[in-house]
Design a protein around this motif. Structure first.
Motif, PDB file in Angstrom:
ATOM      1  N   ASN A   1       0.867  -1.177   0.000  1.00 46.98           N
ATOM      2  CA  ASN A   1       0.000   0.000   0.000  1.00 46.98           C
ATOM      3  C   ASN A   1       0.906   1.230   0.000  1.00 46.98           C
ATOM      4  O   ASN A   1       1.240   1.763   1.041  1.00 46.98           O
ATOM      5  N   GLN A   2       1.286   1.701  -1.196  1.00 42.97           N
ATOM      6  CA  GLN A   2       2.278   2.765  -1.279  1.00 42.97           C
ATOM      7  C   GLN A   2       1.726   4.139  -0.921  1.00 42.97           C
ATOM      8  O   GLN A   2       2.481   5.025  -0.568  1.00 42.97           O
ATOM      9  N   SER A   3       0.419   4.303  -0.985  1.00 49.62           N
ATOM     10  CA  SER A   3      -0.135   5.615  -0.673  1.00 49.62           C
ATOM     11  C   SER A   3      -0.356   5.818   0.826  1.00 49.62           C
ATOM     12  O   SER A   3      -0.390   6.947   1.305  1.00 49.62           O
ATOM     13  N   GLY A   4      -0.523   4.728   1.586  1.00 50.17           N
ATOM     14  CA  GLY A   4      -0.776   4.873   3.019  1.00 50.17           C
ATOM     15  C   GLY A   4      -2.170   5.431   3.230  1.00 50.17           C
ATOM     16  O   GLY A   4      -3.104   5.054   2.544  1.00 50.17           O
ATOM     17  N   GLY A   5      -2.324   6.318   4.198  1.00 43.66           N
ATOM     18  CA  GLY A   5      -3.601   6.982   4.412  1.00 43.66           C
ATOM     19  C   GLY A   5      -4.315   6.496   5.662  1.00 43.66           C
ATOM     20  O   GLY A   5      -3.691   6.101   6.639  1.00 43.66           O
ATOM     21  N   PHE A   6      -5.651   6.549   5.602  1.00 44.33           N
ATOM     22  CA  PHE A   6      -6.473   6.186   6.743  1.00 44.33           C
ATOM     23  C   PHE A   6      -7.346   4.996   6.394  1.00 44.33           C
ATOM     24  O   PHE A   6      -7.781   4.839   5.262  1.00 44.33           O
ATOM     25  N   GLN A   7      -7.606   4.168   7.409  1.00 44.00           N
ATOM     26  CA  GLN A   7      -8.442   2.997   7.230  1.00 44.00           C
ATOM     27  C   GLN A   7      -9.557   3.053   8.277  1.00 44.00           C
ATOM     28  O   GLN A   7      -9.292   3.295   9.451  1.00 44.00           O
ATOM     29  N   ASP A   8     -10.810   2.830   7.862  1.00 47.14           N
ATOM     30  CA  ASP A   8     -11.928   2.764   8.796  1.00 47.14           C
ATOM     31  C   ASP A   8     -12.044   1.346   9.332  1.00 47.14           C
ATOM     32  O   ASP A   8     -12.011   0.386   8.580  1.00 47.14           O
ATOM     33  N   LYS A   9     -12.177   1.233  10.662  1.00 43.03           N
ATOM     34  CA  LYS A   9     -12.361  -0.078  11.275  1.00 43.03           C
ATOM     35  C   LYS A   9     -13.230   0.067  12.516  1.00 43.03           C
ATOM     36  O   LYS A   9     -13.395   1.173  13.037  1.00 43.03           O
ATOM     37  N   GLU A  10     -13.777  -1.056  12.966  1.00 39.41           N
ATOM     38  CA  GLU A  10     -14.651  -1.038  14.127  1.00 39.41           C
ATOM     39  C   GLU A  10     -13.827  -0.925  15.401  1.00 39.41           C
ATOM     40  O   GLU A  10     -12.769  -1.533  15.528  1.00 39.41           O
ATOM     41  N   GLY A  11     -14.334  -0.153  16.346  1.00 39.18           N
ATOM     42  CA  GLY A  11     -13.701  -0.042  17.650  1.00 39.18           C
ATOM     43  C   GLY A  11     -14.476  -0.866  18.657  1.00 39.18           C
ATOM     44  O   GLY A  11     -15.665  -1.136  18.477  1.00 39.18           O
ATOM     45  N   PRO A  12     -13.834  -1.292  19.733  1.00 41.74           N
ATOM     46  CA  PRO A  12     -14.517  -2.121  20.721  1.00 41.74           C
ATOM     47  C   PRO A  12     -15.475  -1.313  21.590  1.00 41.74           C
ATOM     48  O   PRO A  12     -15.242  -0.133  21.855  1.00 41.74           O
ATOM     49  N   ILE A  13     -16.577  -1.964  21.998  1.00 42.32           N
ATOM     50  CA  ILE A  13     -17.495  -1.378  22.963  1.00 42.32           C
ATOM     51  C   ILE A  13     -17.663  -2.369  24.105  1.00 42.32           C
ATOM     52  O   ILE A  13     -17.397  -3.560  23.939  1.00 42.32           O
ATOM     53  N   HIS A  14     -18.086  -1.878  25.251  1.00 41.93           N
ATOM     54  CA  HIS A  14     -18.195  -2.749  26.421  1.00 41.93           C
ATOM     55  C   HIS A  14     -19.309  -3.762  26.224  1.00 41.93           C
ATOM     56  O   HIS A  14     -20.353  -3.461  25.638  1.00 41.93           O
ATOM     57  N   ILE A  15     -19.075  -4.972  26.700  1.00 41.62           N
ATOM     58  CA  ILE A  15     -19.995  -6.080  26.465  1.00 41.62           C
ATOM     59  C   ILE A  15     -21.334  -5.866  27.175  1.00 41.62           C
ATOM     60  O   ILE A  15     -22.364  -6.402  26.753  1.00 41.62           O
ATOM     61  N   SER A  16     -21.356  -5.043  28.229  1.00 51.33           N
ATOM     62  CA  SER A  16     -22.607  -4.785  28.936  1.00 51.33           C
ATOM     63  C   SER A  16     -23.516  -3.833  28.167  1.00 51.33           C
ATOM     64  O   SER A  16     -24.680  -3.693  28.506  1.00 51.33           O
ATOM     65  N   ASN A  17     -22.990  -3.201  27.128  1.00 53.55           N
ATOM     66  CA  ASN A  17     -23.784  -2.260  26.342  1.00 53.55           C
ATOM     67  C   ASN A  17     -24.478  -2.907  25.153  1.00 53.55           C
ATOM     68  O   ASN A  17     -25.078  -2.210  24.349  1.00 53.55           O
ATOM     69  N   VAL A  18     -24.369  -4.234  25.002  1.00 54.94           N
ATOM     70  CA  VAL A  18     -25.029  -4.913  23.890  1.00 54.94           C
ATOM     71  C   VAL A  18     -25.977  -5.975  24.413  1.00 54.94           C
ATOM     72  O   VAL A  18     -25.796  -6.520  25.503  1.00 54.94           O
ATOM     73  N   LYS A  19     -27.021  -6.241  23.604  1.00 54.03           N
ATOM     74  CA  LYS A  19     -28.010  -7.256  23.932  1.00 54.03           C
ATOM     75  C   LYS A  19     -28.300  -8.058  22.680  1.00 54.03           C
ATOM     76  O   LYS A  19     -28.415  -7.490  21.591  1.00 54.03           O
ATOM     77  N   ARG A  20     -28.406  -9.378  22.810  1.00 52.97           N
ATOM     78  CA  ARG A  20     -28.718 -10.215  21.662  1.00 52.97           C
ATOM     79  C   ARG A  20     -30.127  -9.930  21.168  1.00 52.97           C
ATOM     80  O   ARG A  20     -31.058  -9.775  21.948  1.00 52.97           O
ATOM     81  N   VAL A  21     -30.276  -9.840  19.840  1.00 53.49           N
ATOM     82  CA  VAL A  21     -31.578  -9.558  19.250  1.00 53.49           C
ATOM     83  C   VAL A  21     -32.417 -10.821  19.193  1.00 53.49           C
ATOM     84  O   VAL A  21     -33.588 -10.825  19.548  1.00 53.49           O
TER      85      VAL A  21
END
Length: 94
Positions: free
Chosen positions: A56-76
């Motif tokens: 990747n000769q141009s470099g730059g920025f990459q979008d990726k998911e960040g972690p969130i706390h497990i208590s903040n999610v609920k199974r649908v």
């Protein structure tokens, strides 16, 4: 070595129930039970700077998911436990 049990696993559909991404839905990409965090697809996108390399000769920025706390999610699609009805026994007087 003890194993930490979590209420979600990789591949589960979850909804975020609190925080900045409240109401967002997605699929769990990774569970980090030691840290108590999960990566949810399309939730809390962060930009990571990438240095130029030969691939990747141009470099730059990459979008990726960040972690969130497990208590903040609920199974649908969490299975619902059915309650057993207690049948009252009649006492027979003899």
């Amino acid at each position: 070595m003890s194993r930490t049990k979590t209420h979600v696993k990789k591949g589960d559909n979850v909804v975020v129930i609190s925080g900045a991404a409240k109401g967002a839905q997605g699929v769990v990409l990774e569970v980090q039970p030691g840290k108590g965090r999960v990566l949810v697809e399309g939730v809390r996108m962060i930009k990571k700077a990438i240095k130029p390399t030969q691939q990747n000769q141009s470099g730059g920025f990459q979008d990726k998911e960040g972690p969130i706390h497990i208590s903040n999610v609920k199974r649908v699609d969490a299975p619902v436990k059915e309650k057993k009805k207690k049948v009252a026994k009649k006492k027979v007087k003899a």
